[in-house]
Design a protein around this motif. Sequence first.
Motif, short mmCIF file in Angstrom:
data_model
loop_
_atom_site.label_atom_id
_atom_site.label_comp_id
_atom_site.label_asym_id
_atom_site.label_seq_id
_atom_site.Cartn_x
_atom_site.Cartn_y
_atom_site.Cartn_z
N THR A 314 -5.07 0.30 6.44
CA THR A 314 -4.41 -0.40 7.57
C THR A 314 -3.87 0.70 8.39
O THR A 314 -4.11 1.68 8.12
CB THR A 314 -3.13 -0.97 6.56
OG1 THR A 314 -2.25 0.17 5.94
CG2 THR A 314 -3.36 -1.84 5.64
N PRO A 315 -3.42 0.17 9.41
CA PRO A 315 -2.91 1.12 10.57
C PRO A 315 -1.72 2.08 10.11
O PRO A 315 -1.69 3.29 10.24
CB PRO A 315 -2.00 0.12 11.75
CG PRO A 315 -2.87 -1.12 11.37
CD PRO A 315 -3.36 -1.21 9.93
N GLU A 316 -0.90 1.51 8.98
CA GLU A 316 0.06 2.54 8.59
C GLU A 316 -0.75 3.59 7.72
O GLU A 316 -0.38 4.51 7.73
CB GLU A 316 0.99 1.49 7.75
CG GLU A 316 2.00 2.50 6.95
CD GLU A 316 3.48 2.60 7.70
OE1 GLU A 316 4.21 3.42 7.58
OE2 GLU A 316 3.65 1.88 8.69
N ALA A 319 -2.33 5.87 9.85
CA ALA A 319 -1.49 6.99 10.49
C ALA A 319 -0.88 8.04 9.69
O ALA A 319 -0.57 9.07 10.08
CB ALA A 319 -0.22 6.04 11.08
N ASP A 320 -0.57 7.66 8.18
CA ASP A 320 -0.37 8.68 7.37
C ASP A 320 -0.93 9.72 7.29
O ASP A 320 -0.93 10.89 6.98
CB ASP A 320 0.02 8.04 6.10
CG ASP A 320 1.43 7.06 6.16
OD1 ASP A 320 2.36 7.42 6.83
OD2 ASP A 320 1.60 6.38 5.20
N LYS A 350 -2.65 -1.06 17.68
CA LYS A 350 -2.15 -1.33 16.27
C LYS A 350 -1.91 0.37 15.54
O LYS A 350 -0.84 0.47 14.94
CB LYS A 350 -2.86 -1.93 15.30
CG LYS A 350 -3.03 -3.47 15.88
CD LYS A 350 -1.84 -4.21 15.41
CE LYS A 350 -1.96 -5.75 16.02
NZ LYS A 350 -2.87 -6.16 14.87
N VAL A 351 -3.01 1.16 15.69
CA VAL A 351 -2.60 2.31 15.03
C VAL A 351 -2.03 3.61 15.73
O VAL A 351 -1.14 3.98 15.43
CB VAL A 351 -4.11 3.01 14.62
CG1 VAL A 351 -4.03 4.41 14.07
CG2 VAL A 351 -5.02 1.78 13.99
N ILE A 354 1.90 3.69 15.57
CA ILE A 354 2.47 4.17 14.27
C ILE A 354 2.21 5.70 14.37
O ILE A 354 3.17 6.37 13.91
CB ILE A 354 1.78 3.57 13.34
CG1 ILE A 354 2.01 2.03 13.39
CG2 ILE A 354 2.27 4.09 11.90
CD1 ILE A 354 1.53 1.33 12.21
N GLU A 357 4.85 7.39 16.23
CA GLU A 357 6.19 7.32 15.89
C GLU A 357 6.48 8.07 14.51
O GLU A 357 7.45 9.06 14.35
CB GLU A 357 6.69 5.69 14.96
CG GLU A 357 6.81 4.77 16.12
CD GLU A 357 6.84 3.38 15.44
OE1 GLU A 357 6.88 3.18 14.29
OE2 GLU A 357 7.03 2.33 16.13
N LYS A 358 5.23 8.42 13.95
CA LYS A 358 5.43 9.33 12.75
C LYS A 358 5.38 10.90 13.03
O LYS A 358 5.82 11.71 12.48
CB LYS A 358 4.31 9.02 11.78
CG LYS A 358 4.32 7.67 11.04
CD LYS A 358 3.14 7.58 9.93
CE LYS A 358 3.40 6.34 9.24
NZ LYS A 358 4.46 6.15 8.34
#
Length: 372
Positions: A314-316, A319-320, A350-351, A354, A357-358
């Motif tokens: 997923t995008p989340e 991103a992590d 989408k990616v 995030i 933000e992170k």
Amino acid sequence: MQEPLKFAYWVPNVSGGLVTSTIEQRTDWGFEYNRKLAQTAENNGFEYALSQIRYMASYGADHQHEATAFSLALGLATERLKVIAAVHPGLWEPSVLAKWVATADHLTNGRLAVNVVSGWLKAEFTAMGQPWLEHDERYRRSNEFIRVLREIWTSDGGAEFAGDFYRIRDFDLKPRPVDVPGRPHPEIFQGGNSTAARYNGGTVSDWYFSNGKDYDGFSEQVEEVLGHAKTAERLQPVRFGLNGFMIARDGEKEARDTLREIIEKANRPAVEGFRDAVQQAGNSTGDKRGMWADSSFEDLVQYNDGFRTQLIGTPEQIADRAIEYKRRGANLLLLGFLHFQEEVEYFGAKVLPIVREKEAELAAREPQLTTV
């Protein structure tokens, strides 16, 4: 850590896409597709585009556009995108390339860079009647090649260099490349996994590209390259790029299913042929640490080990992983996709938000860390 993570994409200027598989790839190697893709990319968070170099049909890449010409064309079709052209020492003279880059840099208003590829495909060199050097000699030649480029681009008056592979005398380049603030000369990228590649990355290159790696594998390379950089006379600190094949989907299962289908539909003869060629090159190093020396069949379905970086989910989740690689020294992620046009747009929508933000959270949490 305050500087945003940069993103580059592999230009699909060769046929067959970025995976050696019969799975559908809604990607085209032609210029019109790539012109639109470059414009899409620069509007969706990408700062660089790397045109790969193949000279003749091999391992699924039956057709290919030459990298320097293609990079210049994409630079002229865009406004902000920096274009990286892959070049081979031994097939280019550094003084001729220095002149070409200077002209192309003016045409693109300071957006031209090169990726110096020491060479792994022996059949291309021999087919063109060019000598094939042993592994460490190829990297020693690349080291001189890069130093000559830098000498020509930065010297006051006639450039001078006397080495084992290249000699120039009183070479005066006019016009020089564009004077871009913070850039002493057009950026020089260089990749590889071997001891010789890491030495070049730390001592002469602006950017060190890594094949796809897990966290520990990437950290180990960063540490060694930085060790070489500590004792080198550098104009700027070395920076790090990491290759990754991104499969970003709304659900993790969908992304994993896509990866599974890519591998299940691998073009086995092409992958096996590629593996035979590149693992011979990787194992030709004395310490067996060359490119692809330990790559599995599944890794080589994406021919720069992009699955190993595990930008899949997923995008989340993606991103992590991107943020963790940044923590470990990555300044740039070099990405490939299955369906470039659609997935570059998905990345931007989408990616990337995030990731940003992170990054802000990371900078607030770890302000003592600095970009290497």
